[in-house]
Design a protein around this motif. Structure first.
Motif, short mmCIF file in Angstrom:
data_model
loop_
_atom_site.label_atom_id
_atom_site.label_comp_id
_atom_site.label_asym_id
_atom_site.label_seq_id
_atom_site.Cartn_x
_atom_site.Cartn_y
_atom_site.Cartn_z
N GLY A 138 25.18 29.44 8.35
CA GLY A 138 25.48 28.14 8.95
C GLY A 138 26.49 27.37 8.09
N ALA A 139 26.25 27.37 6.77
CA ALA A 139 27.13 26.61 5.87
C ALA A 139 28.54 27.21 5.88
CB ALA A 139 26.56 26.62 4.45
N ILE A 140 28.65 28.52 5.98
CA ILE A 140 29.99 29.14 6.01
C ILE A 140 30.73 28.68 7.27
CG2 ILE A 140 31.25 31.32 6.27
CD1 ILE A 140 29.38 32.57 4.28
N GLY A 141 30.06 28.77 8.42
CA GLY A 141 30.73 28.35 9.65
C GLY A 141 31.13 26.88 9.59
N TRP A 142 30.17 26.06 9.20
CA TRP A 142 30.42 24.61 9.17
C TRP A 142 31.46 24.23 8.12
CZ3 TRP A 142 26.71 20.91 6.20
CH2 TRP A 142 27.17 19.59 6.32
N ARG A 169 46.81 30.88 17.45
CA ARG A 169 45.71 31.66 18.00
C ARG A 169 44.48 31.62 17.07
NH1 ARG A 169 46.33 37.64 20.57
NH2 ARG A 169 44.12 37.98 20.87
N ILE A 170 44.76 31.74 15.79
CA ILE A 170 43.64 31.75 14.83
C ILE A 170 42.87 30.42 14.90
CG2 ILE A 170 43.10 31.76 12.35
CD1 ILE A 170 45.25 33.90 11.99
N CYS A 171 43.59 29.31 14.98
CA CYS A 171 42.91 28.00 15.00
C CYS A 171 41.98 27.86 16.21
CB CYS A 171 43.93 26.87 15.00
SG CYS A 171 44.60 26.61 13.36
N LYS A 172 42.44 28.41 17.36
CA LYS A 172 41.58 28.31 18.56
C LYS A 172 40.26 29.02 18.28
CE LYS A 172 44.78 27.68 22.28
NZ LYS A 172 46.03 28.35 22.55
N GLU A 173 40.34 30.20 17.69
CA GLU A 173 39.11 30.96 17.45
C GLU A 173 38.26 30.34 16.35
OE1 GLU A 173 41.06 35.12 19.05
OE2 GLU A 173 40.48 35.01 16.95
N GLU A 174 38.94 29.80 15.33
CA GLU A 174 38.19 29.20 14.20
C GLU A 174 37.34 28.02 14.66
OE1 GLU A 174 37.89 30.72 11.53
OE2 GLU A 174 39.73 31.11 10.41
N SER A 175 37.79 27.31 15.71
CA SER A 175 36.99 26.14 16.08
C SER A 175 35.66 26.58 16.70
CB SER A 175 37.76 25.17 16.97
OG SER A 175 38.39 25.85 17.99
N PHE A 176 35.64 27.75 17.36
CA PHE A 176 34.34 28.27 17.81
C PHE A 176 33.47 28.61 16.61
CE2 PHE A 176 36.79 29.42 21.68
CZ PHE A 176 35.97 28.82 22.61
N HIS A 177 34.12 29.18 15.58
CA HIS A 177 33.36 29.59 14.39
C HIS A 177 32.70 28.38 13.73
CE1 HIS A 177 36.16 33.32 13.83
NE2 HIS A 177 35.51 33.32 14.98
N GLN A 178 33.47 27.30 13.67
CA GLN A 178 32.95 26.09 13.02
C GLN A 178 31.74 25.57 13.80
OE1 GLN A 178 32.96 22.65 13.66
NE2 GLN A 178 32.82 21.82 11.59
N ARG A 179 31.87 25.62 15.14
CA ARG A 179 30.76 25.11 15.96
C ARG A 179 29.50 25.96 15.84
NH1 ARG A 179 33.59 23.04 21.51
NH2 ARG A 179 35.22 21.89 20.44
N GLN A 180 29.69 27.30 15.75
CA GLN A 180 28.49 28.13 15.63
C GLN A 180 27.80 27.84 14.31
OE1 GLN A 180 27.71 31.31 13.79
NE2 GLN A 180 29.42 30.80 12.43
N TYR A 182 27.84 24.94 12.67
CA TYR A 182 27.18 23.63 12.76
C TYR A 182 25.91 23.75 13.60
CZ TYR A 182 26.87 18.56 12.48
OH TYR A 182 26.45 17.28 12.20
N SER A 183 25.97 24.59 14.63
CA SER A 183 24.79 24.77 15.48
C SER A 183 23.63 25.40 14.68
CB SER A 183 25.18 25.61 16.71
OG SER A 183 24.19 26.51 17.06
N ILE A 184 23.93 26.34 13.80
CA ILE A 184 22.88 26.92 12.94
C ILE A 184 22.32 25.82 12.02
CG2 ILE A 184 22.42 28.53 11.02
CD1 ILE A 184 24.51 30.43 12.23
N MET A 185 23.21 25.00 11.45
CA MET A 185 22.75 23.95 10.53
C MET A 185 21.87 22.93 11.27
SD MET A 185 23.81 24.83 7.61
CE MET A 185 23.74 23.56 6.38
N MET A 186 22.22 22.61 12.54
CA MET A 186 21.41 21.66 13.32
C MET A 186 20.00 22.21 13.51
SD MET A 186 23.29 19.13 15.35
CE MET A 186 23.40 19.52 17.06
N LYS A 187 19.97 23.50 13.86
CA LYS A 187 18.67 24.14 14.11
C LYS A 187 17.83 24.11 12.83
CE LYS A 187 16.82 26.62 17.50
NZ LYS A 187 16.73 25.99 18.81
N MET A 188 18.46 24.46 11.71
CA MET A 188 17.72 24.54 10.45
C MET A 188 17.31 23.14 9.96
SD MET A 188 17.88 27.86 9.57
CE MET A 188 17.65 28.01 7.83
N ALA A 189 18.25 22.20 10.07
CA ALA A 189 17.98 20.86 9.54
C ALA A 189 16.89 20.16 10.35
CB ALA A 189 19.26 20.03 9.54
#
Ligand code: FAQ
Length: 329
Positions: A138-142, A169-180, A182-189
Protein backbone atom coordinates in the motif's frame (compact mmCIF):
# COMPACT_ATOMS: atom_id res chain seq x y z
CA UNK A 1 28.98 -0.98 -7.23
CA UNK A 2 26.81 1.88 -8.40
CA UNK A 3 29.53 3.95 -10.04
CA UNK A 4 28.12 6.06 -12.82
CA UNK A 5 29.06 4.62 -16.19
CA UNK A 6 27.19 7.11 -18.32
CA UNK A 7 28.75 10.46 -17.58
CA UNK A 8 26.84 13.49 -18.78
CA UNK A 9 28.15 17.03 -18.44
CA UNK A 10 28.37 17.71 -14.72
CA UNK A 11 29.78 21.10 -15.80
CA UNK A 12 28.32 24.56 -15.40
CA UNK A 13 25.77 25.72 -17.99
CA UNK A 14 27.48 27.34 -21.00
CA UNK A 15 26.73 30.99 -21.62
CA UNK A 16 25.45 31.93 -25.11
CA UNK A 17 28.80 33.51 -25.89
CA UNK A 18 30.62 30.23 -25.18
CA UNK A 19 28.29 28.17 -27.38
CA UNK A 20 29.18 27.13 -30.92
CA UNK A 21 26.73 28.36 -33.60
CA UNK A 22 25.20 24.85 -33.70
CA UNK A 23 24.75 24.82 -29.93
CA UNK A 24 23.15 28.25 -30.07
CA UNK A 25 20.67 27.14 -32.74
CA UNK A 26 19.91 24.05 -30.65
CA UNK A 27 19.31 26.16 -27.51
CA UNK A 28 17.01 28.46 -29.51
CA UNK A 29 14.89 25.47 -30.51
CA UNK A 30 14.69 24.36 -26.87
CA UNK A 31 13.80 27.88 -25.71
CA UNK A 32 11.06 28.07 -28.34
CA UNK A 33 9.53 24.89 -26.89
CA UNK A 34 10.30 22.70 -29.92
CA UNK A 35 10.68 18.96 -29.43
CA UNK A 36 14.03 17.41 -30.30
CA UNK A 37 13.72 14.20 -32.31
CA UNK A 38 16.25 11.34 -32.66
CA UNK A 39 17.65 12.41 -36.04
CA UNK A 40 18.08 16.06 -35.09
CA UNK A 41 21.50 17.43 -34.25
CA UNK A 42 22.08 17.60 -30.48
CA UNK A 43 25.11 18.40 -28.27
CA UNK A 44 26.87 15.31 -26.99
CA UNK A 45 26.17 16.37 -23.39
CA UNK A 46 22.42 16.50 -24.14
CA UNK A 47 22.56 12.98 -25.58
CA UNK A 48 24.60 11.62 -22.65
CA UNK A 49 22.36 13.30 -20.06
CA UNK A 50 19.33 11.69 -21.66
CA UNK A 51 20.97 8.26 -21.84
CA UNK A 52 21.89 8.57 -18.16
CA UNK A 53 18.47 9.77 -17.01
CA UNK A 54 16.29 7.60 -19.24
CA UNK A 55 18.53 4.58 -18.59
CA UNK A 56 18.33 5.09 -14.82
CA UNK A 57 14.59 5.58 -15.12
CA UNK A 58 14.16 2.36 -17.18
CA UNK A 59 16.28 0.39 -14.69
CA UNK A 60 14.15 1.76 -11.83
CA UNK A 61 11.00 0.44 -13.47
CA UNK A 62 12.29 -3.11 -13.80
CA UNK A 63 14.17 -3.28 -10.49
CA UNK A 64 11.05 -1.69 -8.96
CA UNK A 65 9.16 -4.86 -9.80
CA UNK A 66 11.22 -6.87 -7.32
CA UNK A 67 10.07 -5.49 -3.93
CA UNK A 68 6.43 -5.87 -4.99
CA UNK A 69 6.86 -9.27 -6.60
CA UNK A 70 7.70 -10.47 -3.08
CA UNK A 71 4.00 -10.11 -2.20
CA UNK A 72 2.27 -11.55 -5.29
CA UNK A 73 2.07 -15.02 -3.77
CA UNK A 74 1.05 -13.62 -0.38
CA UNK A 75 -1.58 -11.02 -1.33
CA UNK A 76 -4.52 -11.30 1.11
CA UNK A 77 -7.24 -11.91 -1.52
CA UNK A 78 -7.44 -13.15 -5.10
CA UNK A 79 -8.61 -9.70 -6.21
CA UNK A 80 -5.62 -7.97 -4.58
CA UNK A 81 -3.33 -10.58 -6.13
CA UNK A 82 -4.73 -9.98 -9.64
CA UNK A 83 -4.37 -6.20 -9.20
CA UNK A 84 -0.79 -6.47 -7.94
CA UNK A 85 0.13 -8.84 -10.76
CA UNK A 86 -1.21 -6.34 -13.31
CA UNK A 87 0.69 -3.49 -11.65
CA UNK A 88 3.99 -5.37 -11.61
CA UNK A 89 3.44 -6.26 -15.25
CA UNK A 90 2.79 -2.57 -16.05
CA UNK A 91 6.21 -1.71 -14.57
CA UNK A 92 7.85 -4.08 -17.06
CA UNK A 93 5.98 -2.26 -19.83
CA UNK A 94 7.23 1.10 -18.53
CA UNK A 95 10.77 -0.24 -18.59
CA UNK A 96 10.22 -1.33 -22.18
CA UNK A 97 8.96 2.10 -23.36
CA UNK A 98 11.93 3.75 -21.66
CA UNK A 99 14.57 1.36 -23.04
CA UNK A 100 13.06 1.98 -26.49
CA UNK A 101 13.33 5.76 -25.92
CA UNK A 102 16.97 5.35 -24.83
CA UNK A 103 17.73 3.24 -27.92
CA UNK A 104 16.77 6.18 -30.16
CA UNK A 105 19.87 7.91 -28.71
CA UNK A 106 22.22 5.27 -30.07
CA UNK A 107 22.69 3.00 -27.06
CA UNK A 108 21.41 -0.59 -27.14
CA UNK A 109 19.17 -2.13 -24.52
CA UNK A 110 21.72 -4.92 -24.03
CA UNK A 111 24.41 -2.34 -23.29
CA UNK A 112 22.22 -0.55 -20.73
CA UNK A 113 21.35 -3.84 -19.04
CA UNK A 114 25.02 -4.83 -18.95
CA UNK A 115 25.84 -1.57 -17.18
CA UNK A 116 23.00 -2.18 -14.70
CA UNK A 117 24.11 -5.75 -14.01
CA UNK A 118 27.73 -4.69 -13.55
CA UNK A 119 26.59 -2.08 -10.98
CA UNK A 120 27.87 0.67 -13.24
CA UNK A 121 24.55 2.45 -13.70
CA UNK A 122 22.05 3.58 -11.09
CA UNK A 123 18.39 2.85 -10.43
CA UNK A 124 16.18 4.66 -7.93
CA UNK A 125 17.38 4.41 -4.32
CA UNK A 126 13.86 3.57 -3.12
CA UNK A 127 14.02 0.01 -4.42
CA UNK A 128 16.82 -0.87 -2.04
CA UNK A 129 14.40 -0.99 0.90
CA UNK A 130 12.61 -4.19 1.96
CA UNK A 131 8.86 -4.91 1.80
CA UNK A 132 8.21 -6.47 5.18
CA UNK A 133 4.41 -6.52 5.37
CA UNK A 134 1.38 -6.28 3.07
CA UNK A 135 0.96 -2.63 4.14
CA UNK A 136 4.28 -1.91 2.41
CA UNK A 137 2.57 -2.67 -0.90
CA UNK A 138 0.00 0.00 0.00
CA UNK A 139 2.77 2.44 0.97
CA UNK A 140 4.63 1.78 -2.30
CA UNK A 141 1.56 2.50 -4.40
CA UNK A 142 0.58 5.55 -2.38
CA UNK A 143 4.01 7.10 -1.74
CA UNK A 144 6.42 5.64 -4.29
CA UNK A 145 4.08 5.77 -7.26
CA UNK A 146 2.81 9.10 -5.90
CA UNK A 147 6.36 10.50 -5.91
CA UNK A 148 7.05 8.94 -9.32
CA UNK A 149 3.96 10.66 -10.80
CA UNK A 150 4.88 13.99 -9.23
CA UNK A 151 8.27 13.72 -10.94
CA UNK A 152 6.96 12.35 -14.23
CA UNK A 153 4.03 14.67 -14.95
CA UNK A 154 6.38 17.58 -15.79
CA UNK A 155 8.60 15.17 -17.76
CA UNK A 156 5.70 14.79 -20.22
CA UNK A 157 6.85 18.24 -21.40
CA UNK A 158 10.50 17.21 -21.59
CA UNK A 159 12.29 18.53 -24.70
CA UNK A 160 13.21 15.09 -26.06
CA UNK A 161 10.25 13.78 -28.10
CA UNK A 162 10.53 10.01 -27.45
CA UNK A 163 11.00 10.55 -23.69
CA UNK A 164 8.09 12.96 -23.35
CA UNK A 165 5.78 10.65 -25.33
CA UNK A 166 6.76 7.62 -23.21
CA UNK A 167 5.97 9.69 -20.11
CA UNK A 168 2.42 10.46 -21.26
CA UNK A 169 1.50 6.80 -21.33
CA UNK A 170 3.42 5.93 -18.18
CA UNK A 171 1.72 8.70 -16.18
CA UNK A 172 -1.74 7.41 -17.13
CA UNK A 173 -0.88 3.97 -15.79
CA UNK A 174 0.93 5.28 -12.71
CA UNK A 175 -2.18 7.07 -11.51
CA UNK A 176 -3.99 3.72 -11.28
CA UNK A 177 -1.02 2.40 -9.32
CA UNK A 178 -1.19 5.27 -6.87
CA UNK A 179 -4.91 4.69 -6.32
CA UNK A 180 -4.51 0.97 -5.70
CA UNK A 181 -1.87 1.80 -3.06
CA UNK A 182 -4.10 4.36 -1.38
CA UNK A 183 -6.98 1.89 -1.44
CA UNK A 184 -4.85 -0.69 0.41
CA UNK A 185 -3.85 1.97 2.97
CA UNK A 186 -7.54 2.95 3.48
CA UNK A 187 -8.46 -0.66 4.12
CA UNK A 188 -5.58 -1.17 6.56
CA UNK A 189 -5.94 2.17 8.34
CA UNK A 190 -9.65 1.52 8.91
CA UNK A 191 -9.23 -2.16 9.77
CA UNK A 192 -8.26 -3.86 13.01
CA UNK A 193 -5.79 -2.27 15.44
CA UNK A 194 -3.06 -4.62 14.18
CA UNK A 195 -3.76 -3.57 10.58
CA UNK A 196 -3.69 0.11 11.50
CA UNK A 197 -0.35 -0.39 13.24
CA UNK A 198 0.99 -2.14 10.13
CA UNK A 199 -0.12 0.80 7.95
CA UNK A 200 1.54 3.30 10.32
CA UNK A 201 4.73 1.23 10.38
CA UNK A 202 4.83 1.13 6.56
CA UNK A 203 4.42 4.93 6.43
CA UNK A 204 7.18 5.32 9.04
CA UNK A 205 9.63 3.28 6.97
CA UNK A 206 8.73 4.58 3.49
CA UNK A 207 8.31 8.30 4.20
CA UNK A 208 11.92 9.52 4.07
CA UNK A 209 13.07 7.07 1.33
CA UNK A 210 10.16 8.45 -0.77
CA UNK A 211 11.39 12.01 -0.22
CA UNK A 212 14.84 10.86 -1.38
CA UNK A 213 13.39 9.76 -4.72
CA UNK A 214 13.45 13.40 -5.86
CA UNK A 215 17.23 13.47 -5.62
CA UNK A 216 19.58 15.66 -3.56
CA UNK A 217 18.60 19.19 -2.56
CA UNK A 218 18.90 21.77 -5.33
CA UNK A 219 22.13 23.16 -3.86
CA UNK A 220 23.72 19.69 -4.16
CA UNK A 221 22.17 18.62 -7.45
CA UNK A 222 24.95 18.22 -10.00
CA UNK A 223 22.85 18.04 -13.14
CA UNK A 224 19.75 20.15 -12.48
CA UNK A 225 20.99 23.49 -13.86
CA UNK A 226 22.07 22.08 -17.24
CA UNK A 227 19.16 19.62 -17.46
CA UNK A 228 16.70 22.45 -16.81
CA UNK A 229 18.41 24.73 -19.35
CA UNK A 230 17.93 21.92 -21.89
CA UNK A 231 14.36 21.31 -20.60
CA UNK A 232 15.19 17.66 -20.01
CA UNK A 233 14.01 18.37 -16.46
CA UNK A 234 11.21 20.88 -16.09
CA UNK A 235 11.13 21.29 -12.30
CA UNK A 236 13.89 21.18 -9.71
CA UNK A 237 14.30 18.37 -7.15
CA UNK A 238 13.22 20.59 -4.22
CA UNK A 239 10.20 22.03 -6.05
CA UNK A 240 8.88 18.53 -6.72
CA UNK A 241 9.65 17.32 -3.18
CA UNK A 242 7.67 20.25 -1.76
CA UNK A 243 4.72 19.54 -4.07
CA UNK A 244 4.77 15.91 -3.00
CA UNK A 245 4.68 16.81 0.71
CA UNK A 246 1.88 19.34 0.10
CA UNK A 247 -0.15 16.69 -1.67
CA UNK A 248 0.58 13.79 0.67
CA UNK A 249 0.23 15.38 4.14
CA UNK A 250 -3.57 15.85 3.87
CA UNK A 251 -3.89 12.32 2.47
CA UNK A 252 -2.12 10.94 5.55
CA UNK A 253 -4.43 13.00 7.76
CA UNK A 254 -7.47 11.56 5.97
CA UNK A 255 -6.12 8.06 6.67
CA UNK A 256 -5.66 8.96 10.34
CA UNK A 257 -1.94 8.17 10.07
CA UNK A 258 0.95 10.27 11.30
CA UNK A 259 3.83 11.29 9.04
CA UNK A 260 6.98 10.57 11.10
CA UNK A 261 8.20 14.16 11.21
CA UNK A 262 7.71 16.35 14.31
CA UNK A 263 8.53 19.46 12.28
CA UNK A 264 5.78 18.87 9.70
CA UNK A 265 3.27 21.70 9.75
CA UNK A 266 1.26 23.79 7.34
CA UNK A 267 2.62 27.31 7.01
CA UNK A 268 -0.60 29.31 6.63
CA UNK A 269 1.17 32.29 5.07
CA UNK A 270 2.90 30.32 2.27
CA UNK A 271 0.23 27.63 1.93
CA UNK A 272 3.02 25.03 1.95
CA UNK A 273 4.01 22.38 4.48
CA UNK A 274 7.31 22.78 6.30
CA UNK A 275 9.10 19.47 6.77
CA UNK A 276 12.40 17.86 7.80
CA UNK A 277 14.89 16.89 5.13
CA UNK A 278 15.74 13.22 4.78
CA UNK A 279 19.03 11.90 6.14
CA UNK A 280 21.32 12.60 3.18
CA UNK A 281 24.06 10.37 4.60
CA UNK A 282 21.68 7.44 4.34
CA UNK A 283 20.84 8.48 0.74
CA UNK A 284 24.52 8.52 -0.25
CA UNK A 285 25.14 5.18 1.46
CA UNK A 286 22.29 3.63 -0.55
CA UNK A 287 23.75 5.17 -3.74
CA UNK A 288 27.12 3.68 -2.84
CA UNK A 289 25.51 0.23 -2.75
CA UNK A 290 25.16 -0.05 1.02
CA UNK A 291 21.37 0.13 1.36
CA UNK A 292 19.45 -2.67 3.07
CA UNK A 293 18.68 -4.55 -0.18
CA UNK A 294 21.19 -3.39 -2.85
CA UNK A 295 22.95 -6.74 -3.03
CA UNK A 296 19.73 -8.72 -3.02
CA UNK A 297 18.14 -6.62 -5.80
CA UNK A 298 21.10 -6.68 -8.15
CA UNK A 299 21.77 -10.35 -7.34
CA UNK A 300 18.18 -11.25 -8.27
CA UNK A 301 18.40 -9.28 -11.53
CA UNK A 302 21.65 -10.93 -12.58
CA UNK A 303 20.52 -14.44 -11.59
CA UNK A 304 17.22 -14.08 -13.49
CA UNK A 305 19.00 -12.64 -16.52
CA UNK A 306 21.35 -15.63 -16.61
CA UNK A 307 18.67 -18.24 -15.82
CA UNK A 308 16.43 -16.91 -18.59
CA UNK A 309 19.12 -16.76 -21.28
CA UNK A 310 17.57 -19.84 -22.92
CA UNK A 311 14.31 -17.92 -23.54
CA UNK A 312 16.15 -15.11 -25.32
CA UNK A 313 18.25 -17.58 -27.30
CA UNK A 314 15.12 -19.54 -28.31
CA UNK A 315 13.37 -16.38 -29.48
CA UNK A 316 16.44 -15.26 -31.47
CA UNK A 317 16.79 -18.69 -33.10
CA UNK A 318 13.11 -18.65 -34.02
CA UNK A 319 13.37 -15.13 -35.46
CA UNK A 320 16.44 -16.15 -37.51
CA UNK A 321 14.60 -19.21 -38.89
CA UNK A 322 11.59 -17.11 -39.86
CA UNK A 323 13.80 -14.54 -41.55
CA UNK A 324 15.55 -17.28 -43.53
CA UNK A 325 12.20 -18.75 -44.58
CA UNK A 326 10.90 -15.33 -45.66
CA UNK A 327 14.11 -14.66 -47.64
CA UNK A 328 13.80 -18.06 -49.40
CA UNK A 329 10.19 -17.37 -50.52
N1 FAQ B 1 18.20 7.26 -6.63
O1 FAQ B 1 22.18 15.98 -10.06
P1 FAQ B 1 21.08 15.14 -9.57
C1 FAQ B 1 9.32 4.64 -10.30
C2 FAQ B 1 21.69 10.51 -8.53
S1 FAQ B 1 10.34 5.48 -11.30
C3 FAQ B 1 19.37 6.98 -7.25
O2 FAQ B 1 19.94 15.82 -8.91
P2 FAQ B 1 19.39 14.41 -11.83
C4 FAQ B 1 8.19 3.87 -10.89
C5 FAQ B 1 21.68 11.06 -9.94
O3 FAQ B 1 21.48 10.04 -10.90
C6 FAQ B 1 11.60 6.15 -10.22
N2 FAQ B 1 20.19 7.94 -7.74
O4 FAQ B 1 20.57 14.20 -10.79
C7 FAQ B 1 7.87 2.73 -10.04
C8 FAQ B 1 23.04 11.68 -10.00
O5 FAQ B 1 24.02 10.65 -10.17
P3 FAQ B 1 25.18 10.70 -11.32
C9 FAQ B 1 12.71 6.67 -11.01
C10 FAQ B 1 19.77 9.22 -7.61
O6 FAQ B 1 19.45 13.30 -12.78
C11 FAQ B 1 7.08 2.89 -8.93
C12 FAQ B 1 23.27 12.20 -8.59
O7 FAQ B 1 22.40 11.45 -7.76
N3 FAQ B 1 12.34 7.91 -11.65
O8 FAQ B 1 9.57 4.71 -9.16
C13 FAQ B 1 18.55 9.56 -7.02
O9 FAQ B 1 19.39 15.79 -12.36
C14 FAQ B 1 6.77 1.78 -8.13
C15 FAQ B 1 23.02 13.68 -8.47
O10 FAQ B 1 21.62 14.01 -8.59
C16 FAQ B 1 13.17 8.54 -12.48
O11 FAQ B 1 14.25 8.07 -12.76
C17 FAQ B 1 17.75 8.54 -6.51
N4 FAQ B 1 16.60 8.77 -5.89
O12 FAQ B 1 18.06 14.27 -10.92
C18 FAQ B 1 8.32 1.47 -10.40
C19 FAQ B 1 12.65 9.83 -13.06
N5 FAQ B 1 18.43 10.91 -7.06
O13 FAQ B 1 24.47 10.41 -12.59
C20 FAQ B 1 8.01 0.36 -9.61
C21 FAQ B 1 13.59 10.47 -14.02
C22 FAQ B 1 19.54 11.39 -7.64
O14 FAQ B 1 25.76 12.06 -11.29
C23 FAQ B 1 7.21 0.52 -8.48
N6 FAQ B 1 14.77 10.98 -13.37
N7 FAQ B 1 20.35 10.38 -7.97
O15 FAQ B 1 26.14 9.61 -10.93
C24 FAQ B 1 14.86 12.21 -12.81
O16 FAQ B 1 13.91 12.98 -12.79
C25 FAQ B 1 16.21 12.63 -12.27
O17 FAQ B 1 17.19 11.79 -12.82
C26 FAQ B 1 16.29 12.62 -10.72
C27 FAQ B 1 17.72 13.04 -10.32
C28 FAQ B 1 15.31 13.63 -10.14
C29 FAQ B 1 16.01 11.24 -10.15
Amino acid sequence: MYAQMVKSTGNAVKSREDMTPEERRFQDRIDAGEKIEPRDWMPDGYRQTLIRQIGQHAHSEIVGQLPEANWITRAPTLERKAILLAKVQDEAGHGLYLYCAAETLGVSRDQLLDWLHQGRMKYSSIFNYPTLTWADIGAIGWLVDGAAIMNQVPLQRSSYGPYSRAMIRICKEESFHQRQGYSIMMKMANGSEAQRRMAQDALNRFWYPSLMMFGPSDRNSVHSAQSMAWKIKISSNDELRQKFVDQTAPQAEFLGLRIPDDALRLNESTGHYEFSEPDWNEFHEVLRGNGPCNHERLGTRVRDWEDNAWVREGLMANAAKRAMRTAAE
